[in-house]
Design an enzyme around this catalytic site. Sequence first.
Site, mmCIF file in Angstrom:
data_model
loop_
_atom_site.group_PDB
_atom_site.id
_atom_site.type_symbol
_atom_site.label_atom_id
_atom_site.label_comp_id
_atom_site.label_asym_id
_atom_site.label_seq_id
_atom_site.Cartn_x
_atom_site.Cartn_y
_atom_site.Cartn_z
ATOM 1 N N PHE A 97 -59.429 -62.850 27.457
ATOM 2 C CA PHE A 97 -58.739 -62.101 28.506
ATOM 3 C C PHE A 97 -59.776 -61.303 29.300
ATOM 4 C CE2 PHE A 97 -56.074 -58.414 29.912
ATOM 5 C CZ PHE A 97 -55.279 -59.138 30.785
ATOM 6 N N ASP A 168 -63.843 -57.511 19.473
ATOM 7 C CA ASP A 168 -62.597 -57.462 20.237
ATOM 8 C C ASP A 168 -61.540 -58.124 19.355
ATOM 9 O OD1 ASP A 168 -60.411 -57.674 21.863
ATOM 10 O OD2 ASP A 168 -61.526 -58.257 23.654
ATOM 11 N N HIS A 171 -56.453 -59.803 19.094
ATOM 12 C CA HIS A 171 -55.561 -60.836 18.549
ATOM 13 C C HIS A 171 -55.524 -60.799 17.024
ATOM 14 C CE1 HIS A 171 -56.465 -63.674 22.258
ATOM 15 N NE2 HIS A 171 -56.055 -62.453 22.610
ATOM 16 N N GLN A 194 -50.422 -54.065 23.127
ATOM 17 C CA GLN A 194 -49.636 -54.511 24.288
ATOM 18 C C GLN A 194 -48.486 -55.383 23.776
ATOM 19 O OE1 GLN A 194 -50.245 -57.941 25.228
ATOM 20 N NE2 GLN A 194 -48.769 -57.944 26.909
ATOM 21 N N LYS A 197 -48.604 -58.518 21.521
ATOM 22 C CA LYS A 197 -49.515 -58.529 20.381
ATOM 23 C C LYS A 197 -48.785 -58.474 19.034
ATOM 24 C CE LYS A 197 -53.237 -58.767 22.905
ATOM 25 N NZ LYS A 197 -52.667 -58.728 24.247
ATOM 26 N N ARG A 226 -63.429 -33.240 24.844
ATOM 27 C CA ARG A 226 -63.373 -32.099 23.909
ATOM 28 C C ARG A 226 -64.084 -32.479 22.613
ATOM 29 N NH1 ARG A 226 -57.885 -32.085 26.074
ATOM 30 N NH2 ARG A 226 -57.684 -30.241 27.402
ATOM 31 N N TYR A 233 -60.220 -25.572 26.888
ATOM 32 C CA TYR A 233 -60.836 -25.855 28.192
ATOM 33 C C TYR A 233 -62.353 -25.911 28.107
ATOM 34 C CZ TYR A 233 -56.231 -25.376 30.309
ATOM 35 O OH TYR A 233 -54.918 -25.567 30.639
ATOM 36 N N ARG A 243 -55.240 -40.513 25.345
ATOM 37 C CA ARG A 243 -54.517 -40.323 24.091
ATOM 38 C C ARG A 243 -53.205 -41.102 24.094
ATOM 39 N NH1 ARG A 243 -55.730 -34.878 25.764
ATOM 40 N NH2 ARG A 243 -53.534 -34.721 26.377
HETATM 41 C C1 LIG Z 1 -58.865 -60.641 23.841
HETATM 42 C C2 LIG Z 1 -58.250 -59.434 24.501
HETATM 43 N N1 LIG Z 1 -59.009 -58.333 24.686
HETATM 44 C C3 LIG Z 1 -58.510 -57.226 25.256
HETATM 45 C C4 LIG Z 1 -57.211 -57.161 25.676
HETATM 46 C C5 LIG Z 1 -56.733 -55.932 26.391
HETATM 47 O O1 LIG Z 1 -55.681 -55.275 25.766
HETATM 48 P P1 LIG Z 1 -54.642 -54.400 26.633
HETATM 49 O O2 LIG Z 1 -53.731 -55.363 27.323
HETATM 50 O O3 LIG Z 1 -53.941 -53.597 25.572
HETATM 51 O O4 LIG Z 1 -55.424 -53.559 27.557
HETATM 52 C C6 LIG Z 1 -56.375 -58.269 25.485
HETATM 53 C C7 LIG Z 1 -54.958 -58.191 25.901
HETATM 54 O O5 LIG Z 1 -54.301 -59.023 26.374
HETATM 55 C C8 LIG Z 1 -56.907 -59.443 24.901
HETATM 56 O O6 LIG Z 1 -56.163 -60.535 24.726
#
Ligand SMILES: Cc1ncc(COP(=O)(O)O)c(C=O)c1O
Length: 415
Positions: A97, A168, A171, A194, A197, A226, A233, A243
């Site tokens: 992605f 990353d 998945h 997301q 997922k 922070r 502050y 967050r």
């Molecule tokens: C391989 C990969 N990395 C990063 C992301 C990014 O995640 P998000 O959609 O939560 O920003 C995705 C999401 O689809 C993804 O498939």
Amino acid sequence: MTSPLALLGGPPIRTRPFPAWPVHGRAEEDRLLRVLRSGNWGRLDGNEVAEFEHRFAAMHGCRYGIAVVNGTVSLRIALLAAGIKADDEVIIPPYTFVSTATAVIEANAVPVFADVDLATFNLNPAAVEAAITPRTRAIIPVHFAGQPADMDAIMAIAASRGILVVEDAAHAHGAAYHGRPAGSLGHIASFSFQSSKNLTSGEGGIITTNDAALADACRSIHNCGRVPGGVWYEHHVVSGNYRLGEFQGAILNCQLDRLESQTNTRDRNGRRLAARIGQIPGLHLQARPAECTRHSHHLFMVRIEPPAFGASRTAVHTALEAEGIPCGTGYGYSLPDQPLFRHKAFGPYLPHAAARLDYRQTRCPNSDLICREQGLWLGQNLLLGGDEDVDDIALAFEKVHAERGALAGAGEPST
Ligand SMILES: Cc1ncc(COP(=O)(O)O)c(C=O)c1O
């Protein structure tokens, strides 16, 4: 003798829907109401996100977890926390992605593409090795579809040169490599929550690590710069508010209770499906190395080799959908071919490096082939049912292959 293809008017293999996603119930409702009534809706007001961070990190073999608003900023924060600087190079796969790449650019660093392996769809360590330059500071292996990348080789390459490895793991919730959880295999990792997922709160993400200094830096960057013990502050680094909120924390705590059994179901069903359709000519399954001890199957991914299968990917895709099997052809572009890279539309980022970059020169033939001609995906919810659900998918593949002559004869759909 199979019945005619549903695409050509025959009866479809499957008329019932597959398991719905997301899965939710009384637990989510009760917990959301509890947060609602508490009035503690922000991460710094309540305990849901903090509890989730602790539980998720522990399940993924890590001491630290920092929940954030999505799985894109989590990658960027991980890079910034590790001290990635302007014009540093970060090696990434082209078959992923877009966020894997844009997170690098938004850290003002240069994405360098190394091709994927045609059998596993994961980053090819030899291509990583070939992409290394004196500017290389990090590698981001993507555990594609939920199968851990070749981390033994990637960590060895990184260790010999003092390079950071950011997994990353968008998945790969619950996936394992040599029995060790994804998210604990590199120096720091990023997950996404997301809506599609395997663990979701609609939007969200988390960073996991066993490195206390990296964790502290991430915590600061995700919270307006922070620092622990600092006054409200007082801000120590340039950053923002990333967050996660307590409603999402509440949902994630409930979803996490289901993750272990859902992951085992997907893994078991993935093995069953692979055993059923692995012999079909021209259908290449994602090769599963012995090191992958649990595949989280965010996707069940295959490659259609048209001459050997006897039909194009587009035809197979359309025919499977007509048989009642939802599926997709995935990314239409290998990342270097995206307009974003072709036009170097990097906004305010890479003001100096952009001039010397030309992504049209990047060669990633395996990724190109998967994107343009061969890749086919089934989503994770198709593997959340029982044996009959898996067998319907297998029957549909078998039928489409058996009837491939009629498919070609009927003329392939043009899309
Ligand atoms: C391989 C990969 N990395 C990063 C992301 C990014 O995640 P998000 O959609 O939560 O920003 C995705 C999401 O689809 C993804 O498939």
